[in-house]
Structures are given as C-alpha cells and as structure tokens.
Write a protein that holds these residues in place. Structure first.
Motif, PDB file in Angstrom:
ATOM      1  N   VAL B 287       7.817 -13.259 -17.299  1.00  0.00           N
ATOM      2  CA  VAL B 287       8.948 -12.922 -18.162  1.00  0.00           C
ATOM      3  C   VAL B 287      10.226 -12.967 -17.316  1.00  0.00           C
ATOM      4  CG1 VAL B 287       7.712 -11.581 -19.924  1.00  0.00           C
ATOM      5  CG2 VAL B 287       8.478 -10.437 -17.824  1.00  0.00           C
ATOM      6  N   LEU B 288      11.304 -13.434 -17.944  1.00  0.00           N
ATOM      7  CA  LEU B 288      12.556 -13.622 -17.203  1.00  0.00           C
ATOM      8  C   LEU B 288      13.491 -12.410 -17.345  1.00  0.00           C
ATOM      9  CD1 LEU B 288      13.152 -17.381 -18.165  1.00  0.00           C
ATOM     10  CD2 LEU B 288      12.096 -16.497 -16.073  1.00  0.00           C
ATOM     11  N   SER B 289      12.907 -11.257 -17.704  1.00  0.00           N
ATOM     12  CA  SER B 289      13.721 -10.047 -17.903  1.00  0.00           C
ATOM     13  C   SER B 289      13.894  -9.241 -16.615  1.00  0.00           C
ATOM     14  CB  SER B 289      13.074  -9.165 -18.980  1.00  0.00           C
ATOM     15  OG  SER B 289      11.693  -8.965 -18.699  1.00  0.00           O
ATOM     16  N   GLY B 290      13.350  -9.741 -15.501  1.00  0.00           N
ATOM     17  CA  GLY B 290      13.447  -9.006 -14.240  1.00  0.00           C
ATOM     18  C   GLY B 290      14.131  -9.816 -13.153  1.00  0.00           C
ATOM     19  N   VAL B 291      13.479  -9.944 -11.988  1.00  0.00           N
ATOM     20  CA  VAL B 291      14.147 -10.583 -10.850  1.00  0.00           C
ATOM     21  C   VAL B 291      14.149 -12.116 -10.879  1.00  0.00           C
ATOM     22  CG1 VAL B 291      13.777  -8.653  -9.260  1.00  0.00           C
ATOM     23  CG2 VAL B 291      12.074 -10.472  -9.360  1.00  0.00           C
ATOM     24  N   THR B 292      13.210 -12.728 -11.598  1.00  0.00           N
ATOM     25  CA  THR B 292      13.121 -14.196 -11.551  1.00  0.00           C
ATOM     26  C   THR B 292      13.946 -14.841 -12.659  1.00  0.00           C
ATOM     27  OG1 THR B 292      10.884 -13.929 -10.687  1.00  0.00           O
ATOM     28  CG2 THR B 292      11.510 -16.139 -11.391  1.00  0.00           C
ATOM     29  N   THR B 293      14.803 -15.778 -12.263  1.00  0.00           N
ATOM     30  CA  THR B 293      15.584 -16.530 -13.246  1.00  0.00           C
ATOM     31  C   THR B 293      14.897 -17.876 -13.479  1.00  0.00           C
ATOM     32  OG1 THR B 293      16.867 -17.542 -11.489  1.00  0.00           O
ATOM     33  CG2 THR B 293      17.758 -15.522 -12.460  1.00  0.00           C
ATOM     34  N   LEU B 294      15.300 -18.562 -14.558  1.00  0.00           N
ATOM     35  CA  LEU B 294      14.713 -19.874 -14.863  1.00  0.00           C
ATOM     36  C   LEU B 294      14.951 -20.843 -13.712  1.00  0.00           C
ATOM     37  CD1 LEU B 294      13.197 -21.470 -17.029  1.00  0.00           C
ATOM     38  CD2 LEU B 294      15.393 -22.158 -17.989  1.00  0.00           C
ATOM     39  N   SER B 295      16.136 -20.735 -13.071  1.00  0.00           N
ATOM     40  CA  SER B 295      16.423 -21.684 -11.991  1.00  0.00           C
ATOM     41  C   SER B 295      15.559 -21.408 -10.753  1.00  0.00           C
ATOM     42  CB  SER B 295      17.908 -21.707 -11.650  1.00  0.00           C
ATOM     43  OG  SER B 295      18.300 -20.458 -11.158  1.00  0.00           O
ATOM     44  N   ILE B 296      15.238 -20.129 -10.499  1.00  0.00           N
ATOM     45  CA  ILE B 296      14.315 -19.825  -9.390  1.00  0.00           C
ATOM     46  C   ILE B 296      12.939 -20.416  -9.711  1.00  0.00           C
ATOM     47  CG2 ILE B 296      13.044 -17.976  -8.187  1.00  0.00           C
ATOM     48  CD1 ILE B 296      15.498 -16.173  -8.505  1.00  0.00           C
ATOM     49  N   LEU B 297      12.493 -20.217 -10.959  1.00  0.00           N
ATOM     50  CA  LEU B 297      11.178 -20.732 -11.374  1.00  0.00           C
ATOM     51  C   LEU B 297      11.102 -22.243 -11.212  1.00  0.00           C
ATOM     52  CD1 LEU B 297       8.406 -20.399 -12.850  1.00  0.00           C
ATOM     53  CD2 LEU B 297       9.656 -20.628 -15.003  1.00  0.00           C
ATOM     54  N   GLN B 298      12.183 -22.935 -11.627  1.00  0.00           N
ATOM     55  CA  GLN B 298      12.161 -24.401 -11.623  1.00  0.00           C
ATOM     56  C   GLN B 298      12.626 -25.016 -10.306  1.00  0.00           C
ATOM     57  OE1 GLN B 298      14.453 -25.122 -15.197  1.00  0.00           O
ATOM     58  NE2 GLN B 298      12.598 -25.303 -16.450  1.00  0.00           N
ATOM     59  N   ASP B 299      13.016 -24.178  -9.354  1.00  0.00           N
ATOM     60  CA  ASP B 299      13.469 -24.688  -8.060  1.00  0.00           C
ATOM     61  C   ASP B 299      12.334 -25.429  -7.356  1.00  0.00           C
ATOM     62  OD1 ASP B 299      15.895 -23.714  -5.917  1.00  0.00           O
ATOM     63  OD2 ASP B 299      14.094 -24.617  -5.083  1.00  0.00           O
TER      64      ASP B 299
END
Lengths: 322, 322
Positions: B287-299
């Motif tokens: 879930v993107l409601s905490g520390v991980t953003t979509l851009s971190i995930l897709q990096d």
C-alpha cells in the motif's frame, strides 16, 4: 603409509610452514633491528592512547624515550583518533603529564575533520552540525567554520507530543560525528534530518574505533558506536578522516615532506594504527601496552602483521640507550 | 548497420523487455485481481504503521475494510516492528482508534523478542538487559523473564571521573535492543559490556528499520539506529526477530496452522513488509499510504516487487464491496 595418514602429515607440514612464515614476518624488537629501524627512518608517528598514556597515566619511560629520539634528530608526530579534545587541549594534556609537545606536532581526528572540510573547500557560509565533544567544535571554529551541536545539545530532549515536528537548520551542509559520551536521541535526530533532508549534506566521521580508553580498567564504546548509529538511521556511509583512513597521513606528508617509507608508525591497535601505517607505506611498530595482546597478534585469524612488535615504547630506550 | 549501432539497438531492446517484464510482475489492484486475491487466501497479515494508522491517526476506511474481510471469514493478524508497546498496549491503541482487535491477533516485535528467548530455552535464572521501551520489558516479564533497563535507565548518566569503572550485572545473558527515544551513553555502555564481557551473551534486535513513524510529518530514527550503535561498539551482528526476519512468520505458522501460500502480507515497506512476506512464501500487497511512493516502487534500483500494489487498504473495500 596409508593415504589418510600421508594427507594428515602433509597438512601438518603446511601448517608448520605457515606458522614459520608468520613468525618470520613479525620481528620482536631487539638491539639489532631497533638500531636498524632508528637509522632507516626520519620520523616517528605515535598513537597516544595505549602508547603514550592510558587514561590519565603516562606509560613508564615514555618521556625519556621521546627525549632520546629527539636527540637523534627524529621528527615526532602524535596522531590520535580521540576527537574529544582539540590540539591545544592535547598539548595541555601532554604538559600535565610532564612532556613538552608543540601543537604543530599533534594530529587529532577533531583537527582532521576541520582539515577535511578545508580540503573539499566547504563553503564558510554553510554550517556544520556536530555529534561529539568540544574538541571538534574548537577545531572547526579555528578553521573558520560555523559549527554547533556537541556539548550544548547534551541535555536536550525530544518532544513526543501529538504529531511532533522537529525543526532543523537547512543551512547545515555537513555533519561531523565523533566520540560522544553525551549521545542522545535529540542529537541523533538532528544529524539524521540534516543528512537525509539537506541536499548534498556531507557525513564525516572522525573515526570508527569500536571501543576507546576512557579508563584503563575497561573498554567503553568508542566513536564507532555513534557513527554506526547515524549510519543506521541514514543508511549512508561516512567519510572517515581518522585512522585507518589515510587522510591524516596524506596531510602529514604534505606538511612535513618526509617520504612515508622514512616514517615509522607506532601504535597499539592492529586495525587502526598498524593498518594506517601500512596503507601509507610506513614501517610499523606494534606496542603491547594498549588493546592488543600477544595472543591477538599471533592468532591465526589476524591478518594485520606489523614489521616489529615490543611491549612498550620505552623498550626503544633500553635497546638503543647507552 | 555498423556494429556499434547494432549493439546499442540490442541494448535498448533488452532494456525495454526488462521494463515490460517488471511492470508485468507487479499488478495494480483492480476489481478482477482483488477478487481473485480474496479467494486465494485465508489470512491477511497487516503491518500497522503506514497501513492501519499514521502516527495517532487511523487511515481512512480501514475499519470498514477489516470488517468486510472478517465477514468473509478471513483471519486477520497485525504485525508491527514497533517494539515500544506490548500487545496489550497495542490492543488499547486499536480500541482508541475505534477498532476492536484481540491481543491474540497482534504480533509486535517486543512480543517476538520474548518468544525468541522462549524458543531458544533461555534460562529463566538469567537476566535480560533492555535498550528500548516499556513494551519490551512488559512482554519479557509476561513470558517469565527477569528484565531490566529500558525506561528506568532513561536519565542515567556515566561518571567521567578519574579512571571510571562501570559495573554491570554478570548474570545478564541476553541484551534486547529496540527503538529507544531515550537512548543514552549509559544504556549503550551497559549493553556493550554485557555483550562483550558476559560469555555467550545473546544480542537480540527487535528490528532494524532505519526510520519510523513517530509522527506523520517526518521520518525519525528507527530501531536500526540503536541496533547499529550496539553493533558499532561490540562488532557483533544481532539476531533480528522482527520483519523482514521470518522468525515471527514461523511463529504465526505454528500458531494458526495456515499455509503461507494462503496468506497475504499487506505492508507499506518494501525492505521489511514485502520482503518478509516473500521470504515466507506469502502473497504480497504493497500500500502506498506509508513510506513507499510509486516512484520508489518503480525505480530501476528497486528489486523487491510485490504481487500487487494499491493506494491504501480501503481500496479493497471499494473493489470488493457491494
């Protein structure tokens, strides 16, 4: 001979050969090699804690030994990873123990941190946050930098109220971490926010010694403890300016213009002093008056072998004296 | 075509293929796969901070989503690396936010530390020294161990007098380190002496998160900061019982007897939650409601890819609800 027995015998022989080779690499200091060592170098670089003193006590015979070396025209340099004091404070400590040493002969990791920032042309309009002792702040100020933190933050606490927000100075462009007996969450939080949130903020460690000599009775957590804490929260590795990093040696070289092959590093720690000396191309002498025992030195797990070893610095006096 | 251009084209093609493969590996949650996910698992394992709440605020729609999952017969488990609270204290926090959760559904890293010592049959006549919060002490006491340190040492200082000697208890056979907003030199020194000087002393870390959610405005140093400090002074690595170590998952498995392939781990951190779920063989939902953003995930530097991702837990409600 049955194959298994033959194999065992061969293994035993190889082990013996390795042992002989190892003991051949390290020489216990004696009259002959001490004299050769003296003539082959122009400068002696001494670690302080465990070599010159332990806690607040001078190690026996140090004063006369330094006198002998000076009388032979040798340059003396005192290098310490302990960042809690500045060079002025170190010169006072030497004097209080009955040894006269000039400030220019002292290289503390607090001074090294300031010289590192000079070497990278750290902008004087930027600030430096310090986790560590008064010595770091003093050296940074002497070098013309604006530094804060350290002792003045010793009793600060964080406010764990509803949704706390912690303010930090966005003009901090470098954090210097050293031994801090007054470490607390406030300082760790301040350092962490600067390194994580201020773009390009430098993370400088005076040194990473796991333990230090605050007393000669026990080993207490060293700067390595505080530095690791900041690594843990920032997930970044610091620039280390103290031993065994060669930053200080490179600085010494430029200052004294003595070739490292004509220097002898004298220290009590294998992984800082001896490694530091070896990395720089110096001759190395391990003294057993500090943290390293003969069994640690000779342990098969140890790969750092000095050129010479002896019990204490004053053995030089006995071996070379009249 | 010149060989260099051919090579470049080939490289570009490989890069495109890798990108397609990567986006194929992660699925954004939608009506179809959410329904398939629901039917393929018997239990949902939730991280708390950044998933259920942020600081002291419940994340929108969580309550109704948990209700929906329970009504579908799913087992719910709440796993948190935050060790400052005990399970009882966590159950109170859930209740204060309007969610009824039983103590048996909560697995905090404070509880995991106590269960780890149980699992290695730690002798009850030995003591445990704690660097961390009340939660760890409470869970250790509930498990029948004698533990001390933590909050009671928050205001203790070291005595830097002439040749100080620091006494520590030789009966301490384990040190547990977790998040400690009252970290100080006294505690670090106590922990260090126990680990370095008491033969066989265990070094247990609740978790190693670099930063934590003490507030939803900033990231503050997490348990990884205190754990690293003790690693720095002892030169030892801890036994980690919280995420991403699988100790807690193994414990859950034994307790609930649900195959991990029938569990879904829901979390906001790639390197703890998602890795933890994957290591244990669970399905994983980021879930993107905490520390991980979509851009971190897709990096491209990120190698930890969950099975599914979505904005927040309550998206399940929207996608699965009537």
């Amino acid at each position: 001979m049955p194959p298994l027995l033959k194999k065992k015998k061969k293994k035993k022989k190889r082990k013996r050969q390795r042992k002989e080779m190892r003991s051949g690499d390290i020489q216990v200091l004696d009259g002959g090699n001490a004299s050769r060592l003296l003539h082959s170098v122009d400068a002696f670089v001494f670690d302080c804690d465990g070599v010159i003193w332990k806690g607040n006590e001078l190690i026996d015979g140090v004063s006369d030994t330094l006198h002998l070396l000076r009388s032979q025209g040798k340059k003396l340099v005192f290098v310490t990873n302990n960042s809690t004091k500045s060079r002025t404070q170190y010169a006072s400590k030497f004097l209080s123990l009955g040894i006269s040493v000039s400030q220019d002969e002292i290289f503390s990791s607090s001074f090294a941190a300031a010289m590192y920032l000079k070497s990278v042309q750290y902008p004087p309009d930027k600030k430096v946050y310090v986790v560590g002792g008064e010595g770091i702040l003093e050296e940074l100020h002497l070098a013309g930098f604006t530094a804060f933190g350290g002792p003045e933050d010793a009793h600060k606490t964080i406010q764990l109220k509803e949704n706390p927000f912690f303010h930090h100075d966005n003009d901090v462009g470098a954090v210097v971490v050293g031994l801090d007996p007054y470490i607390n969450f406030y300082k760790l939080q301040y350092a962490t926010l600067c390194i994580r949130e201020n773009p390009g903020c430098l993370f400088v460690a005076t040194n990473r010694d796991a333990v230090g000599h605050m007393t000669n009775l026990q080993e207490w957590p060293g700067a390595g403890c505080m530095v690791a804490a900041v690594c843990g929260s920032t997930q970044k590795e610091p620039i280390v300016v103290g031993k065994p990093s060669t930053f200080m040696m490179d600085f010494l070289l430029k200052k004294f213009r003595i070739d490292t092959s004509r220097m002898c590093m004298v220290g009590d720690r294998l992984d800082t002093d001896i490694l530091f000396g070896q990395s720089a191309g110096c001759k190395t002498l391990l003294v057993l008056s500090g943290v390293t025992t003969l069994s640690i030195l000779q342990d098969s797990a140890n790969n750092i072998l000095p050129d010479y070893y002896t019990d204490k610095v004053s053995d030089l006096l006995q071996l070379l004296g009249p």
